[in-house]
Write a protein that holds these residues in place. Sequence first.
Motif, PDB file in Angstrom:
ATOM      1  N   TRP A   1      29.817  11.368  35.669  1.00 24.76           N
ATOM      2  CA  TRP A   1      28.566  11.059  34.964  1.00 24.76           C
ATOM      3  C   TRP A   1      27.317  11.460  35.744  1.00 24.76           C
ATOM      4  CZ3 TRP A   1      31.495   6.507  36.317  1.00 24.76           C
ATOM      5  CH2 TRP A   1      30.998   5.790  37.400  1.00 24.76           C
ATOM      6  N   LEU A   2      27.433  11.605  37.054  1.00 26.52           N
ATOM      7  CA  LEU A   2      26.270  12.047  37.815  1.00 26.52           C
ATOM      8  C   LEU A   2      25.910  13.494  37.499  1.00 26.52           C
ATOM      9  CD1 LEU A   2      26.903  10.441  41.321  1.00 26.52           C
ATOM     10  CD2 LEU A   2      25.278   9.720  39.561  1.00 26.52           C
ATOM     11  N   PHE A   3      26.869  14.249  36.977  1.00 30.67           N
ATOM     12  CA  PHE A   3      26.652  15.663  36.665  1.00 30.67           C
ATOM     13  C   PHE A   3      26.512  15.921  35.162  1.00 30.67           C
ATOM     14  CE2 PHE A   3      29.016  15.277  40.617  1.00 30.67           C
ATOM     15  CZ  PHE A   3      28.211  15.995  41.483  1.00 30.67           C
ATOM     16  N   THR A   4      27.001  15.008  34.343  1.00 34.82           N
ATOM     17  CA  THR A   4      26.944  15.199  32.892  1.00 34.82           C
ATOM     18  C   THR A   4      26.006  14.217  32.206  1.00 34.82           C
ATOM     19  OG1 THR A   4      28.781  13.654  32.477  1.00 34.82           O
ATOM     20  CG2 THR A   4      29.342  15.984  32.868  1.00 34.82           C
ATOM     21  N   GLY A   5      25.638  13.142  32.895  1.00 32.81           N
ATOM     22  CA  GLY A   5      24.991  12.027  32.222  1.00 32.81           C
ATOM     23  C   GLY A   5      26.040  11.180  31.535  1.00 32.81           C
ATOM     24  N   HIS A   6      25.610  10.033  31.005  1.00 28.33           N
ATOM     25  CA  HIS A   6      26.548   9.115  30.354  1.00 28.33           C
ATOM     26  C   HIS A   6      26.744   9.418  28.878  1.00 28.33           C
ATOM     27  CE1 HIS A   6      27.324   6.140  33.556  1.00 28.33           C
ATOM     28  NE2 HIS A   6      26.104   6.419  33.963  1.00 28.33           N
ATOM     29  N   ASP A   7      25.823  10.145  28.260  1.00 30.03           N
ATOM     30  CA  ASP A   7      25.825  10.338  26.815  1.00 30.03           C
ATOM     31  C   ASP A   7      26.325  11.736  26.451  1.00 30.03           C
ATOM     32  OD1 ASP A   7      25.387  10.341  24.115  1.00 30.03           O
ATOM     33  OD2 ASP A   7      23.207  10.067  24.226  1.00 30.03           O
ATOM     34  N   PHE A   8      27.571  11.817  26.016  1.00 32.66           N
ATOM     35  CA  PHE A   8      28.141  13.118  25.672  1.00 32.66           C
ATOM     36  C   PHE A   8      27.661  13.637  24.317  1.00 32.66           C
ATOM     37  CE2 PHE A   8      31.541  11.900  28.796  1.00 32.66           C
ATOM     38  CZ  PHE A   8      31.302  12.944  29.674  1.00 32.66           C
ATOM     39  N   THR A   9      26.939  12.811  23.550  1.00 33.17           N
ATOM     40  CA  THR A   9      26.383  13.317  22.294  1.00 33.17           C
ATOM     41  C   THR A   9      25.253  14.310  22.549  1.00 33.17           C
ATOM     42  OG1 THR A   9      24.730  11.546  22.032  1.00 33.17           O
ATOM     43  CG2 THR A   9      26.949  11.141  21.150  1.00 33.17           C
ATOM     44  N   LEU A  10      24.807  14.422  23.781  1.00 29.33           N
ATOM     45  CA  LEU A  10      23.776  15.397  24.119  1.00 29.33           C
ATOM     46  C   LEU A  10      24.348  16.804  24.270  1.00 29.33           C
ATOM     47  CD1 LEU A  10      21.759  13.340  26.772  1.00 29.33           C
ATOM     48  CD2 LEU A  10      21.214  13.674  24.340  1.00 29.33           C
ATOM     49  N   TYR A  11      25.650  16.940  24.108  1.00 27.53           N
ATOM     50  CA  TYR A  11      26.320  18.238  24.248  1.00 27.53           C
ATOM     51  C   TYR A  11      26.810  18.730  22.893  1.00 27.53           C
ATOM     52  CZ  TYR A  11      26.275  17.339  29.246  1.00 27.53           C
ATOM     53  OH  TYR A  11      25.870  17.080  30.527  1.00 27.53           O
ATOM     54  N   ASP A  12      26.747  20.030  22.703  1.00 28.41           N
ATOM     55  CA  ASP A  12      27.353  20.620  21.519  1.00 28.41           C
ATOM     56  C   ASP A  12      28.866  20.616  21.617  1.00 28.41           C
ATOM     57  OD1 ASP A  12      24.964  21.651  19.968  1.00 28.41           O
ATOM     58  OD2 ASP A  12      24.613  22.606  21.904  1.00 28.41           O
ATOM     59  N   ARG A  13      29.364  20.699  22.845  1.00 27.11           N
ATOM     60  CA  ARG A  13      30.822  20.695  23.027  1.00 27.11           C
ATOM     61  C   ARG A  13      31.145  20.253  24.449  1.00 27.11           C
ATOM     62  NH1 ARG A  13      35.433  23.697  21.052  1.00 27.11           N
ATOM     63  NH2 ARG A  13      37.211  22.552  21.953  1.00 27.11           N
ATOM     64  N   VAL A  14      32.118  19.379  24.559  1.00 23.98           N
ATOM     65  CA  VAL A  14      32.682  18.977  25.849  1.00 23.98           C
ATOM     66  C   VAL A  14      34.110  19.503  25.888  1.00 23.98           C
ATOM     67  CG1 VAL A  14      33.344  17.056  27.335  1.00 23.98           C
ATOM     68  CG2 VAL A  14      31.233  16.912  25.967  1.00 23.98           C
ATOM     69  N   PHE A  15      34.380  20.385  26.839  1.00 22.84           N
ATOM     70  CA  PHE A  15      35.712  20.969  26.983  1.00 22.84           C
ATOM     71  C   PHE A  15      36.461  20.264  28.107  1.00 22.84           C
ATOM     72  CE2 PHE A  15      33.017  24.330  25.301  1.00 22.84           C
ATOM     73  CZ  PHE A  15      33.798  24.908  24.308  1.00 22.84           C
ATOM     74  N   ARG A  16      37.741  20.049  27.902  1.00 23.95           N
ATOM     75  CA  ARG A  16      38.604  19.617  28.998  1.00 23.95           C
ATOM     76  C   ARG A  16      39.009  20.852  29.811  1.00 23.95           C
ATOM     77  NH1 ARG A  16      40.104  17.160  24.280  1.00 23.95           N
ATOM     78  NH2 ARG A  16      40.198  14.876  24.236  1.00 23.95           N
ATOM     79  N   THR A  17      39.400  20.654  31.047  1.00 16.73           N
ATOM     80  CA  THR A  17      39.841  21.800  31.848  1.00 16.73           C
ATOM     81  C   THR A  17      41.083  22.450  31.260  1.00 16.73           C
ATOM     82  OG1 THR A  17      40.997  20.244  33.315  1.00 16.73           O
ATOM     83  CG2 THR A  17      38.833  21.034  34.035  1.00 16.73           C
ATOM     84  N   SER A  18      41.825  21.730  30.458  1.00 14.10           N
ATOM     85  CA  SER A  18      42.998  22.303  29.787  1.00 14.10           C
ATOM     86  C   SER A  18      42.611  23.159  28.585  1.00 14.10           C
ATOM     87  CB  SER A  18      43.939  21.182  29.326  1.00 14.10           C
ATOM     88  OG  SER A  18      43.283  20.317  28.409  1.00 14.10           O
ATOM     89  N   GLU A  19      41.316  23.223  28.275  1.00 18.19           N
ATOM     90  CA  GLU A  19      40.842  23.948  27.101  1.00 18.19           C
ATOM     91  C   GLU A  19      40.025  25.186  27.463  1.00 18.19           C
ATOM     92  OE1 GLU A  19      40.444  20.228  23.967  1.00 18.19           O
ATOM     93  OE2 GLU A  19      38.785  20.590  25.371  1.00 18.19           O
ATOM     94  N   MET A  20      40.372  25.824  28.564  1.00 18.44           N
ATOM     95  CA  MET A  20      39.638  27.022  28.969  1.00 18.44           C
ATOM     96  C   MET A  20      39.798  28.160  27.974  1.00 18.44           C
ATOM     97  SD  MET A  20      37.861  26.401  31.663  1.00 18.44           S
ATOM     98  CE  MET A  20      37.552  24.942  30.657  1.00 18.44           C
ATOM     99  N   GLY A  21      40.936  28.194  27.287  1.00 13.91           N
ATOM    100  CA  GLY A  21      41.112  29.195  26.245  1.00 13.91           C
ATOM    101  C   GLY A  21      40.129  28.977  25.103  1.00 13.91           C
ATOM    102  N   ASP A  22      39.934  27.718  24.723  1.00 15.57           N
ATOM    103  CA  ASP A  22      38.962  27.390  23.678  1.00 15.57           C
ATOM    104  C   ASP A  22      37.548  27.745  24.118  1.00 15.57           C
ATOM    105  OD1 ASP A  22      41.021  26.432  22.140  1.00 15.57           O
ATOM    106  OD2 ASP A  22      40.627  24.323  22.567  1.00 15.57           O
ATOM    107  N   LEU A  23      37.235  27.478  25.379  1.00 16.50           N
ATOM    108  CA  LEU A  23      35.908  27.825  25.895  1.00 16.50           C
ATOM    109  C   LEU A  23      35.691  29.328  25.838  1.00 16.50           C
ATOM    110  CD1 LEU A  23      33.209  27.303  27.273  1.00 16.50           C
ATOM    111  CD2 LEU A  23      34.431  27.183  29.466  1.00 16.50           C
ATOM    112  N   ALA A  24      36.696  30.105  26.249  1.00 17.28           N
ATOM    113  CA  ALA A  24      36.568  31.562  26.213  1.00 17.28           C
ATOM    114  C   ALA A  24      36.348  32.055  24.783  1.00 17.28           C
ATOM    115  CB  ALA A  24      37.814  32.214  26.814  1.00 17.28           C
TER     116      ALA A  24
END
Length: 225
Positions: free
Chosen positions: A138-161
């Motif tokens: 949370w120190l790097f992302t903040g507590h509120d994930f609604t501020l992001y268009d997308r939160v990827f898990r590290t297992s989702e690098m294919g989706d990110l690409a």
Amino acid sequence: MVIRVEPHRLAYMAVPKAACTSVKAALAVLDPNQPKSHADDLDEFEVHGLYPTMRFRPHRWALYEDHFRFTVVRDPLKRLLAVYTNRVETLNILSNCRNIRRGMVHLPKQPDPDYFFQNLPAYILASSDIKHHSLPTWLFTGHDFTLYDRVFRTSEMGDLAETLTDRVGAPVEIPHFNSSDRRLHLADLAPETQRALEHFLVDQYDHLSDYFDNPFDKPRMHAVA
């Protein structure tokens, strides 16, 4: 610092030990201010020199509401275990820790995993590198994930690409940096160490409960993949 690629309206908040070097390298290739055209031509020091990992500041993040804003998060236990296997075991960074080398603190430079995690608060105080890579997400992302268009898990690098490819209009590959020489599992650790990790990570699992299950809330697992 918000990591951004202005021509493509991309804004990224990096989390240490959550594929941040790999994602930064992929973004660097898209950045016209960076002359190299292939991620494999970049080394870790160049990547972090271009895009330092900084803590989240809401007022700065708010400036990029018209960008595709994303982050990448990692299971808290896997992330912390990787601090040991990558930073301590593979890179041997404690051998360069000034406080330990000068005898200001009395900690082994090459601790076994049980000793390291049972004494993690002491290592965090002694080493800025260990501290940086062990700080809560949370120190790097903040507590509120609604501020992001997308939160990827590290297992989702294919989706990110694929997502970046669609936005950029050209193929984007996510390279693989900072792999450890071995995997460490929860079952490899002593019961006392597991209890110390459970206490250390409880708030982090609460923060990331929409993305990861807390393994300490379940019957004892034989391993964490």
